[in-house]
Design a protein around this motif. Structure first.
Motif, short mmCIF file in Angstrom:
data_model
loop_
_atom_site.label_atom_id
_atom_site.label_comp_id
_atom_site.label_asym_id
_atom_site.label_seq_id
_atom_site.Cartn_x
_atom_site.Cartn_y
_atom_site.Cartn_z
N LEU A 1 -98.34 28.88 -77.28
CA LEU A 1 -98.55 28.56 -75.87
C LEU A 1 -97.35 27.77 -75.35
N LEU A 2 -96.77 28.24 -74.26
CA LEU A 2 -95.62 27.57 -73.66
C LEU A 2 -96.14 26.57 -72.61
N VAL A 3 -95.83 25.31 -72.81
CA VAL A 3 -96.27 24.25 -71.91
C VAL A 3 -95.05 23.55 -71.33
N GLU A 4 -94.99 23.53 -70.02
CA GLU A 4 -93.88 22.87 -69.32
C GLU A 4 -94.26 21.43 -69.03
N ARG A 5 -93.50 20.50 -69.60
CA ARG A 5 -93.79 19.08 -69.43
C ARG A 5 -93.21 18.57 -68.12
N GLU A 6 -93.53 17.34 -67.76
CA GLU A 6 -93.12 16.77 -66.47
C GLU A 6 -91.61 16.75 -66.30
N ASN A 7 -90.88 16.61 -67.41
CA ASN A 7 -89.42 16.56 -67.32
C ASN A 7 -88.77 17.94 -67.29
N GLY A 8 -89.61 19.00 -67.24
CA GLY A 8 -89.10 20.36 -67.17
C GLY A 8 -88.92 21.02 -68.52
N GLU A 9 -89.05 20.25 -69.60
CA GLU A 9 -88.90 20.82 -70.94
C GLU A 9 -90.08 21.74 -71.26
#
Length: 372
Positions: A346-354
């Protein structure tokens, strides 16, 4: 009468499933002589099987000079003969064990693995009293309600690829559930109406927007869980290759009311009967799942990734482009779900864009199972 070890037996039971299959596939009258010649049995043997099937609730017309016609099957029979008579697979379920009651179909299938049963062996039970879910959670069923089964696989690929099989099965079950809710699993004569072109035409889109997959393998209908899975792997003694995999599936099919579920999951679970408003045939649903799984498994083997299934899986992914909470042992965090990659992570985009590839652990989806 010769017997195989606890599975389908050579003799009367095989004749019963073969006769049922002949009647079901014909869609018209089949003469007793045709059945005798096709199956290599006597007219007396055919007559005895027909008589037994009638006594068990199969509506079979017998007309002189025309033969036998299967008019209607019992509403929901989960027996070796009923399941075997429906199978159109090449290997999935061709070795079949059907239990009235068992502790865990996964444990039974692992025992089959240890005792030499072939790739594709299926264990199905009408009732489980010690079923297992992820993280050791208990999952029990009552007679006549759930479809509980496990399939034994003997793969020839690295252990690092095994986790993707869970997603392969999740897609197969989601599509079969869609078909069941749409009324496409069976035709009016009670036959499995699933066809090759049906797989292709439904593969790239989710036909029923209420059916979703919560990564990696929960099947959700109207935001409530209807199915869970557990995949277990056993390595060879040398620990250098997979000895066998067991994929266990539990689908809530014919539960009439949420009150039938354990209190702690009552507001999170549902059944196909609750959603559709009528009973469903579990044997037909099993046939549909196995047929789809067999085909998707072959697609997986071509690349040893879920690249060929990714679009269809992602079309059904609960919470896509929405907020998720990842319960990582290293620390919980939230982000935006961006689908899966070719390895099923699962690809999860974190708050910093990572973008982080989540390969294991618990993931909560906002608005689902009480996460608000």
């Amino acid at each position: 009468m010769a017997r195989s070890r606890g599975g389908r037996r050579m003799g009367m039971k095989t004749d019963r499933s073969d006769i049922l299959a002949s009647l079901r596939n014909a869609g018209d009258y089949v003469s007793g002589q045709q059945l005798c010649e096709r199956l290599g049995v006597s007219r007396t043997a055919v007559w005895k099987v027909i008589k037994q099937l009638k006594e068990e609730g199969y509506h079979i017309e017998s007309v002189s000079n025309k033969g036998y016609l299967l008019v209607e099957s019992p509403e929901d029979v989960l027996s070796e003969e009923e399941i075997a008579s429906r199978l159109t697979t090449q290997w999935a379920g061709r070795k079949l064990y059907c239990r009235r009651e068992t502790g865990s179909t996964n444990n039974d299938a692992k025992r089959c693995g240890e005792e030499g049963d072939p790739h594709g062996t299926v264990v199905v039970a009408d009732m489980q009293n010690a079923g297992k879910g992820r993280r050791g959670r208990a999952w029990q069923t009552t007679p006549g309600t759930a479809l509980s089964f496990s399939i034994l696989l003997r793969p020839d690929f690295p252990a690092q690829r095994a986790s993707m099989i869970t997603l392969v099965m999740a897609l197969a079950v989601a599509q079969a559930v869609e078909a069941a809710l749409d009324g496409n699993t069976e035709d009016s004569a009670g036959q499995a109406a699933f066809a090759e072109e049906g797989i292709e035409s439904r593969a790239e889109k989710a036909s029923d927007p209420t059916v979703r997959i919560k990564w990696p393998n929960d099947i959700v209908v109207n935001r409530k869980k209807v199915c869970g899975m557990l995949t277990e792997m056993t390595m060879t003694p040398e620990m250098n290759e997979i000895q066998y995999l067991v994929v266990g599936v539990g689908i809530n099919v014919n539960n009439e009311s949420p009150l039938e579920f354990q209190e702690e999951i009552r507001d999170k679970a549902t059944s196909l009967r609750i959603e559709k408003g009528c009973r469903l045939n579990r044997a037909a649903l099993l046939q549909d799942v196995l047929c789809r799984f067999e085909r998707h498994y072959q697609t997986f083997l071509e690349t040893l990734t879920v690249s060929g299934l990714r679009e269809a899986y992602q079309a059904r992914l609960q919470g896509l482009d929405g907020e998720v909470r990842v319960l990582d042992p290293a620390g919980e965090y939230t982000g935006i779900s961006r689908g899966i990659n070719d390895r099923g992570e699962l690809l999860v985009e974190r708050e910093n864009g990572e973008r982080v590839a989540v390969y294991a652990g618990e993931v909560s989806v906002r608005g689902l199972y009480g996460y608000v």
